[in-house]
Motif scaffolding. Structure first.
Motif, PDB file in Angstrom:
ATOM      1  N   ASN A 157       1.181  -1.236  -0.143  1.00 52.88           N
ATOM      2  CA  ASN A 157      -0.116   0.094   0.011  1.00 52.88           C
ATOM      3  C   ASN A 157       0.748   1.438   0.278  1.00 52.88           C
ATOM      4  O   ASN A 157       0.132   2.618   0.442  1.00 52.88           O
ATOM      5  N   GLY A 158       2.463   0.805  -0.415  1.00 57.22           N
ATOM      6  CA  GLY A 158       3.189   2.009  -0.104  1.00 57.22           C
ATOM      7  C   GLY A 158       3.933   2.985   0.265  1.00 57.22           C
ATOM      8  O   GLY A 158       3.917   3.997   1.019  1.00 57.22           O
ATOM      9  N   ALA A 159       3.602   1.860   1.864  1.00 53.29           N
ATOM     10  CA  ALA A 159       4.198   2.527   3.520  1.00 53.29           C
ATOM     11  C   ALA A 159       5.241   2.880   3.316  1.00 53.29           C
ATOM     12  O   ALA A 159       5.984   1.569   3.133  1.00 53.29           O
ATOM     13  N   ARG A 160       6.079   4.127   3.454  1.00 50.67           N
ATOM     14  CA  ARG A 160       7.802   4.213   4.207  1.00 50.67           C
ATOM     15  C   ARG A 160       7.740   3.113   4.890  1.00 50.67           C
ATOM     16  O   ARG A 160       7.007   3.109   6.017  1.00 50.67           O
ATOM     17  N   PRO A 161       9.511   3.015   5.243  1.00 52.12           N
ATOM     18  CA  PRO A 161       9.928   1.866   6.579  1.00 52.12           C
ATOM     19  C   PRO A 161       9.597   2.473   7.790  1.00 52.12           C
ATOM     20  O   PRO A 161       9.493   2.236   8.559  1.00 52.12           O
ATOM     21  N   LEU A 162       9.533   4.412   8.154  1.00 48.66           N
ATOM     22  CA  LEU A 162       9.462   5.124   9.105  1.00 48.66           C
ATOM     23  C   LEU A 162       7.771   3.930   9.167  1.00 48.66           C
ATOM     24  O   LEU A 162       7.087   3.495  10.462  1.00 48.66           O
ATOM     25  N   GLN A 163       6.785   3.862   8.262  1.00 50.23           N
ATOM     26  CA  GLN A 163       5.779   3.906   8.461  1.00 50.23           C
ATOM     27  C   GLN A 163       4.695   2.225   8.823  1.00 50.23           C
ATOM     28  O   GLN A 163       3.816   1.739   9.909  1.00 50.23           O
ATOM     29  N   ILE A 164       6.247   1.078   8.069  1.00 54.38           N
ATOM     30  CA  ILE A 164       5.975   0.413   8.324  1.00 54.38           C
ATOM     31  C   ILE A 164       6.481  -0.146   9.899  1.00 54.38           C
ATOM     32  O   ILE A 164       5.854  -1.198  10.724  1.00 54.38           O
ATOM     33  N   LEU A 165       7.023   1.016  10.527  1.00 51.71           N
ATOM     34  CA  LEU A 165       8.338  -0.053  11.494  1.00 51.71           C
ATOM     35  C   LEU A 165       6.610   0.425  12.475  1.00 51.71           C
ATOM     36  O   LEU A 165       6.087   0.085  13.723  1.00 51.71           O
ATOM     37  N   VAL A 166       6.276   2.178  13.027  1.00 55.11           N
ATOM     38  CA  VAL A 166       5.120   1.731  13.840  1.00 55.11           C
ATOM     39  C   VAL A 166       3.651   1.538  13.415  1.00 55.11           C
ATOM     40  O   VAL A 166       3.306   0.827  14.629  1.00 55.11           O
ATOM     41  N   TRP A 167       3.493   0.828  11.950  1.00 57.39           N
ATOM     42  CA  TRP A 167       1.942   0.610  12.429  1.00 57.39           C
ATOM     43  C   TRP A 167       2.300  -1.270  11.388  1.00 57.39           C
ATOM     44  O   TRP A 167       1.274  -1.850  11.898  1.00 57.39           O
ATOM     45  N   GLY A 168       3.343  -1.558  11.609  1.00 53.42           N
ATOM     46  CA  GLY A 168       3.900  -3.276  11.380  1.00 53.42           C
ATOM     47  C   GLY A 168       3.906  -4.048  12.160  1.00 53.42           C
ATOM     48  O   GLY A 168       3.437  -4.633  12.619  1.00 53.42           O
ATOM     49  N   ILE A 169       5.484  -2.691  12.892  1.00 56.44           N
ATOM     50  CA  ILE A 169       6.068  -4.056  13.273  1.00 56.44           C
ATOM     51  C   ILE A 169       6.091  -3.262  15.306  1.00 56.44           C
ATOM     52  O   ILE A 169       6.388  -4.481  15.655  1.00 56.44           O
ATOM     53  N   TRP A 170       6.108  -2.504  15.264  1.00 58.80           N
ATOM     54  CA  TRP A 170       6.080  -2.782  17.077  1.00 58.80           C
ATOM     55  C   TRP A 170       5.014  -2.638  17.308  1.00 58.80           C
ATOM     56  O   TRP A 170       4.655  -3.345  18.715  1.00 58.80           O
ATOM     57  N   PRO A 171       3.492  -2.727  16.907  1.00 61.86           N
ATOM     58  CA  PRO A 171       2.390  -2.729  17.492  1.00 61.86           C
ATOM     59  C   PRO A 171       2.218  -4.622  17.691  1.00 61.86           C
ATOM     60  O   PRO A 171       1.585  -5.467  18.534  1.00 61.86           O
ATOM     61  N   LEU A 172       3.235  -5.449  16.841  1.00 61.50           N
ATOM     62  CA  LEU A 172       2.997  -7.068  16.932  1.00 61.50           C
ATOM     63  C   LEU A 172       4.483  -7.281  17.899  1.00 61.50           C
ATOM     64  O   LEU A 172       3.738  -8.377  18.712  1.00 61.50           O
ATOM     65  N   SER A 173       5.190  -6.772  17.886  1.00 63.59           N
ATOM     66  CA  SER A 173       6.313  -6.577  19.105  1.00 63.59           C
ATOM     67  C   SER A 173       6.466  -6.355  20.034  1.00 63.59           C
ATOM     68  O   SER A 173       6.836  -6.370  21.457  1.00 63.59           O
TER      69      SER A 173
END
Length: 174
Positions: free
Chosen positions: A62-78
């Motif tokens: 969906n075109g997310a930038r690396p910081l968005q991936i960290l904040v919305w993808g990696i952080w909530p799961l970890s």
């Protein structure tokens, strides 16, 4: 570097730090910080590597930038695991700081040592109760942080659809 930091026990670190900066709480703080940095660095790296790839792939698609991936993808799961490790190390450091104080690292351990030498047993009892209360409070805070629900919702501007993840182990449903 992390392997070196975590492979050397805190008692050895405090002796090295006492040689470097002298007796007192600064040496104990440095020793605990060096060892904890190595342990948490290793645990954090392993936790972040174990994040399921599906949310990250969905965000990238969906075109997310690396910081968005960290904040919305990696952080909530970890977040639950990282929080658990952090609270565990905090509690461990509380207990270790008492031992390090007995060998010259300052803090409550040094106060206990001094009071034992002077024969002030009522003060020793109070200090032990304080340490016990600190450890119990840390356990309570850790339980509260770990038992938070894990449910995330993302809103993508470009696509206009929502993705709901109820269980991080289940595949994404759109």
């Amino acid at each position: 570097m992390l392997n070196v930091l975590r492979s050397i026990p805190e008692l050895v670190w405090v002796l090295v730090c006492i040689l470097a900066v002298g007796l007192g709480p600064y040496a104990g703080t440095l020793a605990i910080g060096l060892h904890t940095g190595g342990v948490l660095g290793k645990l954090y790296a392993e936790t972040l590597e174990e994040v399921p790839p599906q949310p990250i792939e969905a965000l990238r698609a969906n075109g997310a930038r690396p910081l968005q991936i960290l904040v919305w993808g990696i952080w909530p799961l970890s977040r639950p695991t990282l929080t658990s490790y952090t609270v565990l190390r905090w509690e461990t450091n509380l207990r270790v700081s008492t031992i390090l104080g007995l060998v010259g690292g300052g803090g409550l351990g040094q106060a206990i040592y001094n009071n034992i030498q002077l024969g002030f047993y009522q003060r020793i009892t109070v200090l032990i109760v304080i340490i016990y209360a600190l450890v119990m409070t840390t356990n309570w805070i850790g339980d509260r942080l770990r038992n938070r629900p894990i449910s995330f919702e993302w809103q993508f501007r470009n696509v206009g659809r929502r993705i709901q993840i109820d269980d991080p182990q289940r595949p994404l449903s759109t």
